[in-house]
Design a protein around this motif. Structure first.
Motif, short mmCIF file in Angstrom:
data_model
loop_
_atom_site.label_atom_id
_atom_site.label_comp_id
_atom_site.label_asym_id
_atom_site.label_seq_id
_atom_site.Cartn_x
_atom_site.Cartn_y
_atom_site.Cartn_z
N ALA A 6 0.82 -1.20 0.00
CA ALA A 6 0.00 0.00 0.00
C ALA A 6 0.86 1.25 0.00
O ALA A 6 0.52 2.25 -0.62
CB ALA A 6 -0.91 0.00 1.22
N ILE A 7 1.97 1.15 0.68
CA ILE A 7 2.83 2.32 0.78
C ILE A 7 3.25 2.80 -0.60
O ILE A 7 3.14 3.98 -0.92
CB ILE A 7 4.08 2.01 1.63
N GLU A 8 3.71 1.86 -1.42
CA GLU A 8 4.21 2.29 -2.71
C GLU A 8 3.11 2.81 -3.61
O GLU A 8 3.28 3.79 -4.32
CB GLU A 8 4.96 1.14 -3.40
N ARG A 9 1.98 2.14 -3.56
CA ARG A 9 0.88 2.61 -4.41
C ARG A 9 0.41 3.98 -3.95
O ARG A 9 0.13 4.85 -4.75
CB ARG A 9 -0.26 1.59 -4.40
N ASN A 10 0.37 4.12 -2.65
CA ASN A 10 0.01 5.42 -2.08
C ASN A 10 0.97 6.50 -2.56
O ASN A 10 0.58 7.57 -2.99
CB ASN A 10 0.07 5.31 -0.55
N LEU A 11 2.25 6.16 -2.55
CA LEU A 11 3.26 7.14 -2.96
C LEU A 11 3.08 7.56 -4.41
O LEU A 11 3.13 8.73 -4.74
CB LEU A 11 4.65 6.55 -2.79
N LYS A 12 2.84 6.57 -5.27
CA LYS A 12 2.64 6.88 -6.68
C LYS A 12 1.51 7.88 -6.86
O LYS A 12 1.63 8.88 -7.55
CB LYS A 12 2.29 5.61 -7.46
N LEU A 13 0.42 7.58 -6.20
CA LEU A 13 -0.76 8.42 -6.30
C LEU A 13 -0.49 9.81 -5.75
O LEU A 13 -0.83 10.82 -6.35
CB LEU A 13 -1.90 7.77 -5.50
N ALA A 14 0.16 9.81 -4.60
CA ALA A 14 0.41 11.08 -3.92
C ALA A 14 1.34 11.97 -4.73
O ALA A 14 1.12 13.18 -4.82
CB ALA A 14 1.01 10.82 -2.53
N LEU A 15 2.34 11.36 -5.32
CA LEU A 15 3.28 12.17 -6.08
C LEU A 15 2.65 12.74 -7.34
O LEU A 15 2.99 13.83 -7.79
CB LEU A 15 4.53 11.36 -6.42
N ALA A 16 1.71 12.00 -7.89
CA ALA A 16 0.97 12.55 -9.02
C ALA A 16 0.18 13.78 -8.59
O ALA A 16 0.20 14.81 -9.27
CB ALA A 16 0.03 11.49 -9.60
N GLU A 17 -0.47 13.64 -7.47
CA GLU A 17 -1.24 14.77 -6.92
C GLU A 17 -0.32 15.94 -6.62
O GLU A 17 -0.63 17.09 -6.92
CB GLU A 17 -1.97 14.32 -5.65
N LEU A 18 0.81 15.62 -6.05
CA LEU A 18 1.78 16.66 -5.70
C LEU A 18 2.23 17.43 -6.93
O LEU A 18 2.29 18.66 -6.93
CB LEU A 18 2.97 16.01 -5.01
N LYS A 19 2.50 16.71 -7.99
CA LYS A 19 2.93 17.38 -9.22
C LYS A 19 1.82 18.26 -9.78
O LYS A 19 2.09 19.33 -10.31
CB LYS A 19 3.34 16.34 -10.27
N ARG A 20 0.61 17.76 -9.67
CA ARG A 20 -0.52 18.53 -10.19
C ARG A 20 -0.61 19.89 -9.48
O ARG A 20 -0.64 20.94 -10.11
CB ARG A 20 -1.81 17.75 -9.97
N VAL A 21 -0.65 19.82 -8.14
CA VAL A 21 -0.79 21.04 -7.36
C VAL A 21 0.39 21.97 -7.58
O VAL A 21 0.24 23.18 -7.75
CB VAL A 21 -0.92 20.71 -5.86
N SER A 22 1.57 21.37 -7.60
CA SER A 22 2.78 22.18 -7.74
C SER A 22 2.83 22.89 -9.08
O SER A 22 3.25 24.04 -9.17
CB SER A 22 3.99 21.28 -7.54
N SER A 23 2.37 22.26 -10.13
CA SER A 23 2.42 22.93 -11.42
C SER A 23 1.31 23.96 -11.51
O SER A 23 1.45 24.98 -12.17
CB SER A 23 2.30 21.92 -12.57
N TYR A 24 0.23 23.71 -10.82
CA TYR A 24 -0.85 24.71 -10.77
C TYR A 24 -0.36 26.00 -10.13
O TYR A 24 -0.70 27.09 -10.56
CB TYR A 24 -2.03 24.13 -9.97
N LEU A 25 0.45 25.84 -9.10
CA LEU A 25 0.97 27.02 -8.39
C LEU A 25 2.27 27.52 -9.00
O LEU A 25 2.88 28.45 -8.49
CB LEU A 25 1.22 26.67 -6.91
N LYS A 26 2.71 26.90 -10.08
CA LYS A 26 3.95 27.27 -10.74
C LYS A 26 5.13 27.27 -9.77
O LYS A 26 5.95 28.18 -9.76
CB LYS A 26 3.84 28.66 -11.38
N LEU A 27 5.19 26.26 -8.96
CA LEU A 27 6.27 26.20 -7.98
C LEU A 27 7.54 25.70 -8.65
O LEU A 27 7.49 24.86 -9.55
CB LEU A 27 5.90 25.24 -6.84
#
Length: 307
Positions: A105-126
């Motif tokens: 679960a940890i790894e799958r969670n990470l994959k998902l989370a990092l996708a989300e992280l990239k989404r938000v980060s690019s939205y904010l142009k970080l």
DNA sequence: AAGACGAAAGTGGTTGA
DNA sequence: TCAACAACTTTCGTCTT
């Protein structure tokens, strides 16, 4: 090192060069100007064994935004199967099944989370450096089981918020909230929890870090902006800044500065970009005038207008 | 009419007993 | 754990430009 002096997006000269990551970031709008800058630093050679840790560079760089940091081995890449027969083939399937099982679960969670992280980060142009940092924080949080009982998204937002502050390109909780769709207080809560649990030092954010961004979205010129920073420095010496929300102070300083430089903006305009209310601006503004004896300058401006 | 100002009451978080 | 507290917000009426 680099030859870019102005941000192509907002014309700002307030650029931040991060040599470790090989990128230049505009502190105003967050635009990453040069992502794959060539490393012009001297290429070191090893002369004896002691140097190998510090000077050798080989292989792809580690990246926390890849869920396994780019180092994992996948069993079962396309071509492999054709080379195998009989027992070997069975072994192959066993191994692949095994790997599937340990994709916990940890790894799958990470994959998902990092996708989300990239989404938000690019939205904010970080900048990329912040994205990496927050991915690192999130990974640590997962490993310590801090996500349990919290939504993955809120921890991602909290990690991003923390990373922004550590890199001195702070975003407000409101901005994070808008980008991630998580409630402001929830982000704040997980942010505090995660940083405390991981022992991440949280330097209180400096109002001056907000000035550049606010000024650019208010279209104020450079003098106004730098004068606002001066005001903030003086305010800090008078201990007007401790305990107050940094955004409110930054907003008030900008408001005063704009007034003095004849680029008046309404309190509402400033309040909106800073994510505070007019009332807060007024309060800070009043304090600034009292403590820093700025009344004279304001009066001067008024006189000049009449003439 | 819009903006600036300030009072009063409410909210969410911190602190200290 | 609870109450006091400070910072900030919301709302609203009044004054100024």
């Amino acid at each position: 090192m680099h030859f870019i002096k102005k941000c192509p997006e907002c014309e700002s000269t307030n650029l931040f060069s991060n040599k470790d990551r090989g990128e230049v970031v505009c502190k105003d709008c967050g635009l990453v100007i040069e992502d794959k800058m060539i490393d012009f630093e001297q290429e070191w050679r090893e002369f004896d064994g002691d140097d190998e840790q510090s000077k050798r560079r080989a292989g792809a760089s580690l990246s926390y935004t890849q869920f396994d940091q780019g180092l994992g081995t996948e069993i079962g890449q396309k071509g492999d199967l054709y080379k195998l027969e009989g027992k070997e083939k069975n072994k192959f399937f066993r191994l692949r099944k095994w790997q599937y099982r340990i994709s916990t679960a940890i790894e799958r969670n990470l994959k998902l989370a990092l996708a989300e992280l990239k989404r938000v980060s690019s939205y904010l142009k970080l900048p990329r450096s912040v994205e990496e940092e927050s991915a690192r924080i999130y990974t640590l949080a997962v490993q310590r089981g801090l996500v349990r009982g919290r939504s993955m998204e809120s921890v991602v937002a909290g990690a991003l918020y923390a990373a922004c502050r550590r890199h001195e390109v702070p975003r407000t909780l409101d901005e994070l909230s808008e980008a991630s769709g998580i409630e402001k207080k929830e982000i704040g809560r997980t942010y505090r929890f995660v940083t405390r649990e991981l022992g991440i030092t949280i330097l209180p954010s400096n109002p001056a870090d907000y000035v550049a961004r606010f000024a650019s979205s208010l279209r104020l010129n450079a003098e106004t902006q730098s004068y606002a920073v001066q005001i903030l420095e003086r305010a800090q010496k008078s201990e007007l800044t401790s305990g107050r929300g940094p955004t409110g102070i930054a907003a008030a300083a900008l408001y005063v500065s704009a007034l003095i430089h004849g680029e008046k903006r309404t309190q509402r305009e400033v309040a909106d970009v800073a994510g505070v209310t007019e009332v807060t601006i007024r309060n800070r503004y009043k304090e600034l005038l009292e403590e820093l004896k700025l009344e004279k300058e304001i009066k001067k401006i008024k006189k000049m207008k009449k003439e």
